[in-house]
Design a protein around this motif. Structure first.
Motif, mmCIF file in Angstrom:
data_model
loop_
_atom_site.group_PDB
_atom_site.id
_atom_site.type_symbol
_atom_site.label_atom_id
_atom_site.label_comp_id
_atom_site.label_asym_id
_atom_site.label_seq_id
_atom_site.Cartn_x
_atom_site.Cartn_y
_atom_site.Cartn_z
ATOM 1 N N SER A 48 -49.832 -10.474 -18.533
ATOM 2 C CA SER A 48 -50.834 -9.483 -18.944
ATOM 3 C C SER A 48 -51.772 -10.072 -19.985
ATOM 4 O O SER A 48 -52.975 -9.812 -19.983
ATOM 5 N N ASP A 172 -53.565 -5.536 -12.789
ATOM 6 C CA ASP A 172 -52.278 -5.773 -13.450
ATOM 7 C C ASP A 172 -51.240 -4.850 -12.813
ATOM 8 O O ASP A 172 -51.219 -3.655 -13.089
ATOM 9 N N GLU A 173 -50.403 -5.444 -11.979
ATOM 10 C CA GLU A 173 -49.375 -4.705 -11.243
ATOM 11 C C GLU A 173 -49.940 -3.434 -10.592
ATOM 12 O O GLU A 173 -49.485 -2.324 -10.876
HETATM 13 MG MG LIG Z 1 -47.614 -7.149 -18.270
#
Ligand SMILES: [Mg+2]
Ligand SMILES: Nc1ncnc2c1ncn2[C@@H]1O[C@H](COP(=O)(O)OP(=O)(O)OP(=O)(O)O)[C@@H](O)[C@H]1O
Lengths: 232, 435
Positions: A48, A172-173
């Motif tokens: 991240s 992000d995911e």
């Molecule tokens: Mg992360």
């Protein structure tokens, strides 16, 4: 050759007073135009952190990040905002829609921060409608986030990320909170966007998701530990 | 903007201070102006260079018992008149009158009129004009002629469609020939002391000397079984001072002189119209201090309340701020957004406050009756003041509306800048991670 984005030996340290957390400890990656990268790695490995730096939300402690041919260290905060607005589309794990806004209003948000603050034109309205149709929410444009499922909310977020037609999509995911069927639909969309020529950089824990990307980067303890599907 | 609507109750409560503060500003200026205009009107009517001394009927227990029937002696004496007229050099003119109510009659028409024994100057000093015929003259007085001048209302009631001039009217049991009729005049406002508002339209004017010889100084009233007698020589003396800046000093001399013929000041009252102006100013200052403090405190509290609510809003919406930053908002965009919301909040409060302030008239009536019953209860010193207080109407000042609006917007800016900058200063990544 010029890359869509390029990180050169970047480090990111968090000074917590008693300790300094080195979230990134020298990462160098080139992202050519039209790339589709999955960043993998265990929790806390700095995925991240790297993505936030790529998104120009933050500056590296050491090293250089070059986006659109310009080194970030030479760009002012306001210009970084402009870069985020024009060149980058964000998709988050938790969707991050504005709760009091309708679908349309959420998709509009990046339009409000365009250079010179032009008002929203009929052409913009048409584009919002097209994006709504594209993500399959054409009939729910006046709904609010709490009236939508997770998958639907993520589609709104994708439409919002695309409204200013950015070259780079950072996710992000993006499917982290979704079931596998919805996950497949979202990934299908990202693949199409990549096919259109957009650079996509995505953080994921899922091998099944990661293998849909063109290449995979594996991170460990703040450095790139390898490329390709883990273990492989 | 939408998020403001989301918390209607909270926004409403937050605006309360603003509303009160702004309406106080409007009311303060309106009352100040109303008081001043009221006083100026009064002074204009009564004459800025005039001083009015009037008889006051004392309470009944001070009546002197004389041979079974009680005779109430009070009021201004002819020697008061001579004293004031002759010994005070700054007085250029002194006009005595004597008033009483009596039945007046013409054929079958019967009214109760105010009979005014007066001099030729009375016409001028009361801004009266003749509709026809003439007013009382010095000659009438010297020869004690049985003449009368009717006010327009009296003439209408007694003579209807006839021309009264040349005819006669019966006052009490005597006849007077009518020599003139006045033009209708708006009733004057009441002034302090014993003078109630005068309705000049129900009068009958006769020469002062004629009144003295034909009616006497003793007035016997045979109503309600017992009969009471009152004795007074003059009802009022209007004194004209040569210059406006000598009115106050002359009034003080008059107050001293009046003590010579009166043991206490219970049976007369002195009204100085010019002093009403000063009292109006005092009243204005009192109101300005009270309302100014209310305004200042309310605006401060309102501003702090707004700041507080905006800080809470910023905390609540930290994530939204992070989202906006990620989507391209600059720090300044965030500042502008929250500052705008604050200004909308305080500006709305301001507009409500302005509307409330404009309805001061209604609120003022309530305040007035409260203040009257508590503060001015019977107090003689306060009576002129109380009178004026009860008659003034707040007059909204036009420029106070934009002023009040700018104040509310200004408060929004002053107290909104800190929360807005706090919002803009948030780190985007931290903000996105919030909650
Ligand atoms: Mg992360
Ligand atoms: N603002 C911060 N202050 C202090 N430490 C931080 C901060 N942000 C990240 N870190 C630390 O940096 C390291 C990397 O964090 P990062 O969020 O990049 O991990 P990640 O790979 O995304 O993990 P996950 O898979 O759990 O999301 C972690 O040890 C984290 O605790």
């Amino acid at each position: 050759m010029e890359f869509a984005a390029q990180v050169i030996d970047i480090q990111k340290h968090y000074d917590l007073g008693s300790v300094v957390v080195k979230a990134l400890r020298g990462v160098s990656v080139d992202f050519p135009h039209g790339d589709f990268v999955a960043i993998m790695g265990s929790s806390g490995s700095g995925k991240s952190t790297l993505l936030n730096l790529l998104g120009a939300l933050d500056r590296p402690t050491h090293g250089e990040y070059i986006i659109g041919g310009r080194p970030v260290s030479s760009i002012s905060d306001d210009d970084l905002s402009a870069i985020r607005n024009e060149m980058i589309g964000f998709i988050f794990q938790s969707y991050n829609l504005i709760p009091q806004y309708t679908v349309v209003e959420n998709i509009e948000v990046p339009l409000h921060y365009r250079k010179g603050y032009p008002t929203i034109s009929a052409k913009d309205r048409k584009r919002i409608e097209e994006l709504g149709d594209m993500v399959g929410l054409g009939d729910r444009l006046d709904h609010r986030p709490f009236q939508l499922s997770g998958g639907q909310q993520q589609r709104v977020a994708i439409a919002r990320a695309l409204v200013n037609d950015p070259q780079i999509i950072l996710a992000d995911e993006p499917t982290g909170n979704l079931d596998s069927a919805t996950e497949a639909e979202i990934m299908d969309m990202l693949c199409k966007l990549n096919a259109e020529g957009r650079t996509i950089i995505m953080v994921t824990h899922e091998n099944s998701v990661a293998k849909l990307a063109k290449r995979q980067i594996f991170m460990k303890d703040g450095v790139v530990a390898g490329e390709g599907l883990f273990p492989g | 903007m939408k998020s403001l609507m989301l918390h209607k109750l909270r926004a409403g409560l937050t605006m309360l201070g603003m509303v009160l503060g702004v309406s106080s500003v409007i009311a303060m200026l309106a009352i100040g102006r109303g008081a001043k205009e009221q006083a100026q009107k009064q002074v204009l009517k009564l004459g800025a260079t005039n001083i009015i001394v009037r008889s006051v009927k004392p309470p009944p227990e001070s009546a002197v018992n004389s041979g079974g029937a009680s005779v109430l002696r009070y009021g201004l004496l002819r020697k008061d008149f001579d004293l004031l007229n002759k010994t005070i050099p700054t007085i250029t003119q002194a006009i005595p009158i004597r008033e009483l109510t009596k039945a007046a009659r013409h054929r079958q028409h019967d009214i109760t009129a105010r009979i005014v024994g007066c001099t030729a100057d009375y016409l001028d000093i009361n801004h009266l004009n003749m509709a026809q015929g003439r007013f009382i003259t010095d000659d009438d007085r010297q020869q004690k002629k049985n003449v009368a001048v009717l006010a327009s209302g009296t003439a209408d009631e007694l003579f209807q469609y006839e021309n009264p001039v040349g005819q006669s009217v019966r006052i009490g049991d005597k006849f007077y020939s009518i020599v003139g009729v006045t033009i209708p005049r708006q009733a004057s406002a009441a002034i302090g002391g014993s003078m109630s508002g005068q309705d000049y339209n129900q009068d009958i004017y006769v020469p002062l000397e004629t009144m003295r010889v034909r009616m006497g100084d003793l007035n016997i009233d045979r109503t309600a079984g017992s009969f009471s007698s009152e004795y007074w020589e003059l009802s009022q003396i209007t004194l004209r001072v040569d210059a406006q800046d000598r009115v106050v000093e002359t009034a003080n001399v008059i107050r001293e002189s009046m003590k010579r013929n009166h043991k206490d000041d219970g049976d007369y009252a002195i009204t100085v119209p010019l002093e009403l102006l000063k009292q109006a100013e005092q009243m204005g200052i009192i109101f300005n201090v009270v309302l100014g403090s209310i305004a200042a405190i309310s605006l401060l509290v309102g501003g702090i309340g707004i700041m507080n609510i905006m800080l809470a809003t910023v905390t609540e919406r930290t994530r939204e701020i992070g989202i906006r930053r990620a989507l391209g908002a600059k720090r300044r965009d965030i500042t502008v957004q929250f500052l705008t919301e604050t200004i909308v909040l305080s500006g709305t409060g301001g507009i409500i406050g302005i509307l409330l302030g404009l309805s001061t008239g209604i609120a003022f009536a309530g305040i007035r009756s409260l203040v009257e019953s508590f503060i001015f209860e019977g107090g003689k010193a306060g009576s002129d003041f109380a009178q004026m207080f009860s008659e003034m109407r707040p007059e909204p000042v036009p420029w106070s509306l934009p002023l009040a609006f700018f104040i509310s917007v200004g408060i929004g800016i002053i107290f909104g800048i800190y929360p807005a900058q706090a919002a803009a200063k948030l780190d985007p990544i931290e903000a996105l991670r919030h909650e």
